[in-house]
Design a protein around this motif. Structure first.
Motif: not given
Length: 208
Positions: A20-25, A126-133, A203-206
């Motif tokens: 639910a936290t706002p993010g790219m997806c 390709t979302n590094p934060k998703g991988w990290a989570f 921008i966030w993704l790149a």
């Protein structure tokens, strides 16, 4: 029982909060909800959910370690995907392109289902934060005292249900905002909001 009630009692609220936290997806879901409608956004969600499922499985299987050892793979995919999203955002801001809302209430959007699904898949994988989570949060919920595969399958299904619920909430929120502004005659404003969000995601993704 493969997963204890106590484990689920911690796992479900934890991953609901993560989803639910706002993010790219979620931002992408809200943007598409505004520009192409909830029904069309479902195709993006399919791609995104496939990507999330693969990332979750990879995080447990160890493929995440390989990806983290070769960050150039991430960098190339992130930059290419980010530039594409920025391009779409600029087109939206100018009320041009396949995703722009028309003042004539035409809903025959030209963006294909495949393009929407691929957009969701690329954003998720390709979302590094998703991988990290997933690397940090998913393994601790796996018990070594019982079969791992059924546990992982069960947890991934729960994650996908939570993710889909949050994507729908964001898409519906974007759609309702679009309808409100459309009634007010602010079609260009709709496109500019959606375009700004899309550029921000790109921008966030790149670059983040």
């Amino acid at each position: 029982m493969l997963i204890s009630t106590a484990t689920l009692g911690i796992f479900i609220p934890t991953f609901f909060f993560v989803s639910a936290t706002p993010g790219m997806c979620m931002t992408l879901s809200m943007t598409l909800g505004m520009s192409v409608g909830v029904r069309r956004t479902l195709w993006m969600m399919i791609g995104e959910l496939i990507g999330v499922g693969l990332v979750a499985i990879a995080a447990v299987s160890g493929a995440a370690t390989i990806m983290l050892l070769y960050p150039m793979v991430f960098t190339i995919m992130k930059v290419v995907g980010g530039i594409y999203l920025i391009y779409l955002g600029v087109q939206l801001w100018q009320s041009k392109g396949k995703m722009a809302v028309s003042s004539s209430n035409d809903t025959s959007f030209n963006k294909s289902r495949y393009e929407l699904a691929l957009q969701g898949f690329m954003t998720a994988t390709t979302n590094p934060k998703g991988w990290a989570f997933f690397v940090a949060l998913l393994p601790p919920f796996i018990s070594a005292s019982t079969h791992v595969v059924p546990q992982v399958a069960s947890l991934v299904v729960i994650i996908l249900i939570l993710e889909f619920s949050c994507l729908m909430l964001y898409a519906l929120g974007g759609r309702y905002l679009s309808q409100f502004l459309h009634r007010s005659g602010n079609v260009r404003f709709i496109n500019r909001i959606a375009g700004t969000l899309m550029i921000g995601v790109g921008i966030w993704l790149a670059f983040v």
